[in-house]
Design a protein around this motif. Structure first.
Motif, PDB file in Angstrom:
ATOM      1  N   GLN A 109      87.739  75.417  22.825  1.00 22.93           N
ATOM      2  CA  GLN A 109      86.653  76.390  22.669  1.00 22.93           C
ATOM      3  C   GLN A 109      85.613  76.165  23.751  1.00 22.93           C
ATOM      4  OE1 GLN A 109      84.964  77.817  18.834  1.00 22.93           O
ATOM      5  NE2 GLN A 109      83.071  76.884  19.547  1.00 22.93           N
ATOM      6  N   SER A 110      85.295  77.258  24.442  1.00 20.61           N
ATOM      7  CA  SER A 110      84.238  77.178  25.450  1.00 20.61           C
ATOM      8  C   SER A 110      82.936  77.669  24.843  1.00 20.61           C
ATOM      9  CB  SER A 110      84.596  78.022  26.670  1.00 20.61           C
ATOM     10  OG  SER A 110      84.670  79.387  26.323  1.00 20.61           O
ATOM     11  N   THR A 111      81.832  77.046  25.248  1.00 22.80           N
ATOM     12  CA  THR A 111      80.501  77.432  24.769  1.00 22.80           C
ATOM     13  C   THR A 111      79.576  77.580  25.970  1.00 22.80           C
ATOM     14  OG1 THR A 111      80.845  76.211  22.710  1.00 22.80           O
ATOM     15  CG2 THR A 111      78.574  76.837  23.265  1.00 22.80           C
ATOM     16  N   THR A 112      79.017  78.767  26.113  1.00 24.92           N
ATOM     17  CA  THR A 112      78.080  79.035  27.202  1.00 24.92           C
ATOM     18  C   THR A 112      76.713  79.328  26.604  1.00 24.92           C
ATOM     19  OG1 THR A 112      79.883  80.047  28.464  1.00 24.92           O
ATOM     20  CG2 THR A 112      77.627  80.446  29.243  1.00 24.92           C
ATOM     21  N   ARG A 113      75.689  78.574  27.049  1.00 26.58           N
ATOM     22  CA  ARG A 113      74.317  78.791  26.579  1.00 26.58           C
ATOM     23  C   ARG A 113      73.469  79.279  27.746  1.00 26.58           C
ATOM     24  NH1 ARG A 113      73.002  76.330  21.676  1.00 26.58           N
ATOM     25  NH2 ARG A 113      74.660  75.010  20.827  1.00 26.58           N
ATOM     26  N   ILE A 114      72.874  80.439  27.590  1.00 25.28           N
ATOM     27  CA  ILE A 114      71.940  80.977  28.582  1.00 25.28           C
ATOM     28  C   ILE A 114      70.566  80.958  27.943  1.00 25.28           C
ATOM     29  CG2 ILE A 114      71.370  82.968  30.011  1.00 25.28           C
ATOM     30  CD1 ILE A 114      74.315  83.798  29.793  1.00 25.28           C
ATOM     31  N   ILE A 115      69.649  80.200  28.541  1.00 26.38           N
ATOM     32  CA  ILE A 115      68.348  79.909  27.920  1.00 26.38           C
ATOM     33  C   ILE A 115      67.236  80.578  28.717  1.00 26.38           C
ATOM     34  CG2 ILE A 115      66.752  78.077  27.230  1.00 26.38           C
ATOM     35  CD1 ILE A 115      69.252  76.221  27.105  1.00 26.38           C
ATOM     36  N   GLN A 116      66.323  81.214  28.000  1.00 28.91           N
ATOM     37  CA  GLN A 116      65.171  81.854  28.634  1.00 28.91           C
ATOM     38  C   GLN A 116      63.911  81.449  27.868  1.00 28.91           C
ATOM     39  OE1 GLN A 116      64.930  83.888  31.490  1.00 28.91           O
ATOM     40  NE2 GLN A 116      62.807  83.360  31.112  1.00 28.91           N
ATOM     41  N   PRO A 117      63.010  80.627  28.477  1.00 32.91           N
ATOM     42  CA  PRO A 117      61.776  80.224  27.788  1.00 32.91           C
ATOM     43  C   PRO A 117      60.911  81.436  27.465  1.00 32.91           C
ATOM     44  CG  PRO A 117      62.194  78.837  29.694  1.00 32.91           C
ATOM     45  CD  PRO A 117      63.149  79.978  29.791  1.00 32.91           C
ATOM     46  N   VAL A 118      60.206  81.365  26.328  1.00 26.85           N
ATOM     47  CA  VAL A 118      59.266  82.419  25.924  1.00 26.85           C
ATOM     48  C   VAL A 118      57.917  82.125  26.554  1.00 26.85           C
ATOM     49  CG1 VAL A 118      58.116  83.528  23.976  1.00 26.85           C
ATOM     50  CG2 VAL A 118      60.504  82.806  23.771  1.00 26.85           C
ATOM     51  N   ALA A 119      57.368  83.121  27.251  1.00 25.47           N
ATOM     52  CA  ALA A 119      56.131  82.904  28.014  1.00 25.47           C
ATOM     53  C   ALA A 119      54.938  82.587  27.109  1.00 25.47           C
ATOM     54  CB  ALA A 119      55.837  84.137  28.870  1.00 25.47           C
ATOM     55  N   SER A 120      54.859  83.218  25.961  1.00 26.56           N
ATOM     56  CA  SER A 120      53.707  83.011  25.055  1.00 26.56           C
ATOM     57  C   SER A 120      54.233  82.557  23.703  1.00 26.56           C
ATOM     58  CB  SER A 120      52.905  84.310  24.902  1.00 26.56           C
ATOM     59  OG  SER A 120      52.437  84.768  26.145  1.00 26.56           O
TER      60      SER A 120
END
Length: 540
Positions: A109-120
């Motif tokens: 099983q492959s797992t890809t995490r794409i993370i984007q910080p929340v500005a506020s």
């Protein structure tokens, strides 16, 4: 980590849904437009790769709270294929525009995490996160495809609940130390639990003397047969004590027969329980003449009372089980109807909607017919004078459309007044006249007439005390080989696509006539027509 929404990645439509929902969740978290686009594009690149080369792909969008001042949006794509090795250029491009991608491949099983910080992060409170979940849960569909997808998810959820309910009640019925079976009015054993199977090895196919004698003590066989006949006749419960064979011995059991009622109080089968009371019975027999141990006997009587209470609890269990198993089916039929409103004819054909709807409709009609059959019960009803001329006038109004459509000619001669139940007699004449119109390939000619049974009629013991009502037609007729079957339940003589119905109408007619202490038979010539003869008692 709070899960916001899941999307199965199967085709290009799912890719569009994934992109739009990534944009929307980024927008609702207060991210600038440029970050919304970069995040959504990165997710779309990996999703496109998963759709093209992956298998069992799933996208989950989440909000991860690391600490009050640090929150981030996470897009997690799982797949059973090593996506990165399949398309490294897609991952390189997604890394360039997003900058924060984690990838692993373990256990197939492959797992890809794409993370984007929340500005506020301070504005993204728990209440706000809950509102995000509710928004995507109740948001309007983005397209007809999205509408179908949502309906399919709901149908799958309902189906899973139905399966879970069935398994739960099956497990309960199979684990309790009580022998249980379900018997219909024709004495056929429909179901039995594992306790009964284990005890008897070969459960009886029917609840009749020839099968019961194999495991019921000969001295007790009439107890159970008389109780069974009483239960069927009065539509009520019965309890008695019988001995059941266990290897070379006979063991005392309390047998209870309970009507298997539905929500509206109707029923067409009985639940039969055998509870082992051998220990209590032996003690009672040993102590019944011992005055010094009367207190123990009273305690045993109390125990028997508790057993009766448990039987009542089992009756309530049967009602709840029936309700819980029917409710998911009703929801499935409602969801099919709602989902079908949004589909084109081509989409309905693609998803077999016509077949599903037709099957659901047939099941609904069958349930209605069976319930009508089981409701025929005169035990609590009082006969009144019924004018059969009014009955026939009412049914001609009900059948006016089919009469006009086929240019049918209906001839009704003067009919008598009889003692009976208006609703049941109306159903009787409706079924017979409707059959005369339906089973006819020419212009229907139907005649309804009446006479008195003449004295000296050897076929009836009470000659002169019966009205004979005849309903004749010029229809397709009935072959002689079916003469002993047409009044039985579910007996169809033609294919469904030739003539509709579930084979219950004539069985219902016979039961109505029997409830009115009458008789019904017929004469027929294939290709020329049929005459149904109804014998109803005269008013005394």
């Amino acid at each position: 980590m709070k899960e916001i929404i899941k999307i199965n990645l199967d085709n290009e439509m799912d890719l569009i849904l994934a992109h739009k929902r990534c944009m929307k969740i980024a927008e609702m978290c207060g991210m600038p437009s440029s970050f919304q686009t970069r995040f959504s594009t990165a997710v779309s690149e990996i999703a496109r790769c998963s759709i093209a080369k992956g298998k069992n792909s799933l996208l989950v969008l989440c909000i991860n709270t690391i600490k009050p001042t640090q929150k981030q949006i996470e897009a997690i794509i799982t797949d059973s294929v090593d996506l990165k090795s399949c398309s490294p250029e897609a991952f390189n491009y997604a890394s360039k525009i997003s900058g924060d991608i984690e990838y692993s491949f373990k256990g197939n099983q492959s797992t890809t995490r794409i993370i984007q910080p929340v500005a506020s992060p301070g504005l993204l409170s728990e209440t706000k996160i809950k509102s995000l979940i509710d928004y995507f849960k109740f948001e309007p569909p983005l397209s007809p495809y999205d509408e179908i997808r949502k309906k399919n998810i709901e149908l799958i959820a309902i189906s899973e609940k139905l399966t879970e309910s069935e398994n739960r009640y099956r497990k309960l019925a199979n684990t309790i130390p009580i022998l249980i079976c379900e018997v219909n009015e024709r004495n056929k054993v429909l179901l039995y639990n594992e306790s009964l199977l284990h005890y008897l090895k070969v459960p009886p196919p029917t609840f009749e003397r020839k099968n019961l004698i194999n495991f019921i003590h000969p001295d007790d066989i009439n107890v159970i047969l008389d109780g069974w006949e009483k239960a069927k006749l009065t539509r009520s419960s019965f309890s008695g004590e019988v001995r059941i064979k266990d290897s070379a011995l006979f063991v005392w059991h309390l047998v209870t027969m309970i009507p298997n009622k539905s929500e509206d109080g109707s029923f067409n089968s009985w639940l039969v329980y055998f509870i082992n009371i051998n220990a209590q019975k032996m003690i009672v027999e040993a102590l019944k003449d011992n005055s010094e141990l009367k207190m123990i006997q009273r305690e045993l009587e109390s125990a028997n009372s508790k057993l009766l209470f448990k039987n009542k609890e089992l009756e309530q269990f049967a009602y709840v089980a029936s309700h819980d198993l029917q409710e998911p089916l009703r929801k499935i039929m409602i969801m099919l109807s709602r989902a079908g409103e949004q589909l084109s004819d081509e989409q309905k054909k693609q998803f077999y909607f016509d077949r599903m709807t037709l099957s659901a409709t047939r099941l609904s009609e069958l349930i209605t017919d069976v319930l009508n059959y089981s409701r025929i019960d005169n035990s609590k009803q009082i006969f009144e004078e019924v004018d059969l001329n009014e009955i026939t006038s009412e049914i001609l109004g009900d059948l006016s459309m089919i009469i006009d459509e086929k240019n049918a000619v209906i001839t009704i001669e003067p009919l008598p007044r009889v003692l009976g139940l208006h609703t049941q007699l109306r159903q009787l004449f409706y079924n017979l006249v409707n059959n005369a119109l339906k089973f006819n390939t020419t212009v229907p000619l139907v005649t309804i007439s009446a006479e008195i049974v003449p004295d000296g009629n050897n076929e009836l013991a009470l000659s002169g005390n019966y009205h004979i009502i005849s309903i004749s037609d010029n229809g397709i007729g009935i072959e002689n080989q079916y003469s002993n079957r047409i009044f039985n339940m579910f007996q169809r003589l033609h294919e469904r696509d030739q003539y509709g119905g579930n084979g219950i109408g004539l069985a219902l007619c016979r039961r109505i006539i029997e409830n009115h202490n009458g008789f019904i038979n017929f004469t027929s010539t294939p290709g020329k027509g049929t005459i149904f003869w109804i014998y109803l008692p005269k008013k005394q």
